[in-house]
Design an enzyme around this catalytic site. Structure first.
Site, PDB file in Angstrom:
ATOM      1  N   ASN A   1       1.034  -1.147  -0.083  1.00 33.06           N
ATOM      2  CA  ASN A   1      -0.017   0.159   0.006  1.00 33.06           C
ATOM      3  C   ASN A   1       0.962   1.387   0.181  1.00 33.06           C
ATOM      4  O   ASN A   1       2.002   1.138  -0.106  1.00 33.06           O
ATOM      5  CB  ASN A   1      -0.919  -0.175   0.998  1.00 33.06           C
ATOM      6  CG  ASN A   1       0.024   0.004   2.542  1.00 33.06           C
ATOM      7  OD1 ASN A   1       0.461   0.840   2.859  1.00 33.06           O
ATOM      8  ND2 ASN A   1      -0.263  -1.084   3.271  1.00 33.06           N
TER       9      ASN A   1
ATOM     10  N   ASP B   1      -4.014  -6.446   5.040  1.00 36.26           N
ATOM     11  CA  ASP B   1      -5.079  -7.429   6.101  1.00 36.26           C
ATOM     12  C   ASP B   1      -5.204  -8.723   5.349  1.00 36.26           C
ATOM     13  O   ASP B   1      -5.782  -9.646   5.944  1.00 36.26           O
ATOM     14  CB  ASP B   1      -6.570  -6.728   5.657  1.00 36.26           C
ATOM     15  CG  ASP B   1      -6.541  -5.462   6.716  1.00 36.26           C
ATOM     16  OD1 ASP B   1      -5.921  -5.406   7.766  1.00 36.26           O
ATOM     17  OD2 ASP B   1      -7.242  -4.268   6.334  1.00 36.26           O
TER      18      ASP B   1
ATOM     19  N   ASP C   1      -4.198  -9.678  13.098  1.00 38.43           N
ATOM     20  CA  ASP C   1      -4.204  -8.328  13.572  1.00 38.43           C
ATOM     21  C   ASP C   1      -3.336  -8.259  14.663  1.00 38.43           C
ATOM     22  O   ASP C   1      -3.459  -8.711  15.750  1.00 38.43           O
ATOM     23  CB  ASP C   1      -5.605  -7.995  14.026  1.00 38.43           C
ATOM     24  CG  ASP C   1      -6.078  -6.622  14.190  1.00 38.43           C
ATOM     25  OD1 ASP C   1      -4.870  -5.759  15.023  1.00 38.43           O
ATOM     26  OD2 ASP C   1      -6.573  -6.041  13.916  1.00 38.43           O
ATOM     27  N   ILE C   2      -1.959  -7.696  14.292  1.00 33.55           N
ATOM     28  CA  ILE C   2      -0.974  -7.642  15.363  1.00 33.55           C
ATOM     29  C   ILE C   2      -1.412  -6.666  16.532  1.00 33.55           C
ATOM     30  O   ILE C   2      -1.137  -6.905  17.678  1.00 33.55           O
ATOM     31  CB  ILE C   2       0.316  -6.697  14.454  1.00 33.55           C
ATOM     32  CG1 ILE C   2       0.616  -7.513  13.399  1.00 33.55           C
ATOM     33  CG2 ILE C   2       1.413  -6.834  15.650  1.00 33.55           C
ATOM     34  CD1 ILE C   2       1.843  -6.977  12.667  1.00 33.55           C
TER      35      ILE C   2
ATOM     36  N   PHE D   1      -3.770   3.238  15.166  1.00 36.72           N
ATOM     37  CA  PHE D   1      -3.664   4.386  14.157  1.00 36.72           C
ATOM     38  C   PHE D   1      -4.998   3.752  13.338  1.00 36.72           C
ATOM     39  O   PHE D   1      -4.785   2.878  12.804  1.00 36.72           O
ATOM     40  CB  PHE D   1      -2.674   4.715  13.401  1.00 36.72           C
ATOM     41  CG  PHE D   1      -1.966   5.697  14.209  1.00 36.72           C
ATOM     42  CD1 PHE D   1      -1.384   5.377  15.478  1.00 36.72           C
ATOM     43  CD2 PHE D   1      -1.674   7.142  13.787  1.00 36.72           C
ATOM     44  CE1 PHE D   1      -0.594   6.449  16.127  1.00 36.72           C
ATOM     45  CE2 PHE D   1      -1.265   7.837  14.460  1.00 36.72           C
ATOM     46  CZ  PHE D   1      -0.415   7.470  15.681  1.00 36.72           C
TER      47      PHE D   1
ATOM     48  N   LYS E   1     -13.173   0.651  16.241  1.00 36.52           N
ATOM     49  CA  LYS E   1     -12.014  -0.126  16.022  1.00 36.52           C
ATOM     50  C   LYS E   1     -11.242  -0.137  17.309  1.00 36.52           C
ATOM     51  O   LYS E   1     -10.741  -1.145  17.819  1.00 36.52           O
ATOM     52  CB  LYS E   1     -10.852   0.446  15.178  1.00 36.52           C
ATOM     53  CG  LYS E   1     -11.005  -0.077  13.688  1.00 36.52           C
ATOM     54  CD  LYS E   1      -9.961   0.519  12.794  1.00 36.52           C
ATOM     55  CE  LYS E   1     -10.575   0.387  11.416  1.00 36.52           C
ATOM     56  NZ  LYS E   1      -9.807   1.035  10.301  1.00 36.52           N
TER      57      LYS E   1
END
Ligand code: CTP
Length: 445
Positions: free
Chosen positions: A238, A307, A334-335, A351, A365
């Protein structure tokens, strides 16, 4: 897993607009040492840049430097007499090396040649510049070097040994950069550009004014994108630049924290004073984080982690086909959520990168990942940009932080999180100065 620990620190290049001015009633005083190298011509521009920024510049040159640029030029640009001689009789007590180092807030050697670096690493002092470096009070007057040399000279084991020794002695090394060299070769060894050096010096002075309220606190930051291989030469990534994560790492460092940065592939250089672990994929980032997590008290997940990742990366470069291409992806771990669900997690800050309903999605979230703080930003505007505009969400509500450079935003986020973290450690800590606009409490955070 390929995890590389960066051996030599370099400074991140920021634009001047991102930094507070260092000009004040008492201007900072820098001894600018120039040693022999083609890059000495850049020292003229550096002198002007430092002066423009309100820094008082005292130039000291070696004999070799004067083969490349004249003292007259530097005198005209600095507005001060240039010192070159250890035996200068015009200094009343005959001790130019003591006088000059006692009057400086920092000594910056730019360019620092391989020979001069070797001298410093071994404590040799047979000219004015090397003598004043060794005679300085290291606690009051940091020594900063901007190496410049041919790439083979830089990579020579002796130079690397000398640089490692100087870093261990607390000397700050800025650069070198990589690129075209005066000798016609290409590689590491170019001196950082004057603007980058100015930024580094300003950042350094600005950091000295930051309260060290996180002194002794260990912090882990993830930053940048991840890269999920499809085949040996292609992958999914990304457009995250890593700027926000690096800025957070720098602000934590400036607040006194011991920072480890786990970074995906970016073009940024590792900030001074930060230990970096370079990773590529989401799974490498997860492993690196889990390896370190027990040691840290603060965890900032700033990385734009993929993801999804290909189920089975192709072992060879895939051939194009008229049929098109279908790649099967599986979700990554998901770390942040994994860290937050540990039995004794560090204080976690996430974030949220959103393209719509920014605050609402971020709030969700924060709940789903069960973290005390999330920072929401509009990904479409923030990714890759130098500026950002965020809303910090915690137990007491939403705290909008107006548009500013990522460096300034990071400083505010770190200051706010430090207050929350310290309050958790000792409930009598005073409140953060960022005020909430509403207070939607969440549970299980
Ligand atoms: N994050 C993480 N590991 C992942 C995905 C995200 O640690 N595999 C972290 C990010 O570093 C960030 C936070 O989770 O701190 C939110 O990331 P974001 O990409 O905004 O959201 P996602 O959780 O991935 O959800 P979505 O993509 O659906 O918005």
């Amino acid at each position: 897993m390929e995890v590389k620990v960066v051996r030599y620190v370099r400074i991140r290049v920021m634009t001047k607009a991102t930094l507070p001015s260092t000009a004040s009633i008492n201007p900072r005083r820098v001894v600018l040492g120039i040693t022999g190298g083609i890059a000495a011509y850049k020292s003229a521009e550096l002198t002007r840049a430092l002066k423009r920024s309100g820094i008082d510049v005292q130039v000291v040159m070696t004999d070799a430097a004067m083969k490349f640029i004249t003292a007259t030029t530097l005198q005209a640009l600095s507005g001060k007499r240039v010192f070159t001689d250890l035996w200068d009789e015009s200094i009343p007590n005959g001790m130019a090396h003591i006088e000059l180092s006692r009057n400086a807030d920092a000594i910056l050697i730019a360019p620092a040649s391989a020979d001069f670096i070797a001298k410093l690493a071994n404590g040799l002092c047979n000219d004015l510049l090397s003598t004043l470096c060794i005679a300085r009070n290291a606690n009051a007057c940091p020594l900063v070097l901007a190496p410049a040399m041919n790439r083979e000279m830089w990579e020579n084991p002796a130079t690397q040994r000398n640089v490692a020794r100087l870093i261990a002695d607390g000397v700050i090394i800025l650069g070198p950069d990589s690129g075209d060299q005066a000798c016609g070769e290409t590689g590491m060894g170019r001196m950082l550009e004057p603007e980058a050096l100015l930024t580094a010096v300003e950042t350094f002075f600005a950091a000295q004014n930051t309260p060290k309220n996180l002194a002794g606190v260990t912090a882990l930051v993830t930053a940048g994108p991840t890269f999920e291989a499809i085949d040996p030469v292609r992958g999914i990534t990304n457009s995250s630049s890593g700027k926000m994560g690096y800025a957070i790492a720098e602000s934590l460092r400036d607040a006194g924290a011991a920072v480890t940065l786990i970074t995906g592939p970016t073009s940024l250089v590792i900030p001074v004073g930060i230990k970096a672990i370079q990773v590529k994929s989401a799974s490498e980032m997860l492993s690196a984080v889990m390896h370190k997590i027990d040691e840290v008290k603060l965890f900032f997940a700033v990385a734009a982690v993929a993801d999804y990742t290909p189920i089975a990366p192709h072992p060879q470069k895939m051939k194009k086909s008229a049929q098109g291409l279908t790649i099967k992806l599986k979700p990554t771990v998901d770390i942040l959520a994994t860290v937050a669900s540990l039995p004794t997690p560090p204080f976690c800050v996430g974030f949220a990168a959103e393209s719509e309903n920014v605050v609402e999605y971020a709030r969700k979230k924060r709940e789903s990942k069960r973290i005390p703080v999330i920072v929401s930003n509009l990904a479409t505007e923030a990714i890759g940009a130098n500026d950002n505009q965020v809303t910090l969400i915690d137990d007491s509500g939403e705290h909008p932080i107006p548009k500013a450079s990522k460096a300034k935003i990071a400083a505010q986020i770190v200051s706010h999180v430090a207050t929350l973290y310290l309050k958790r450690q000792s409930p009598n800590t005073t409140e953060s100065n960022i005020k909430p606009i509403k207070a939607p409490r969440i549970h299980n955070a």
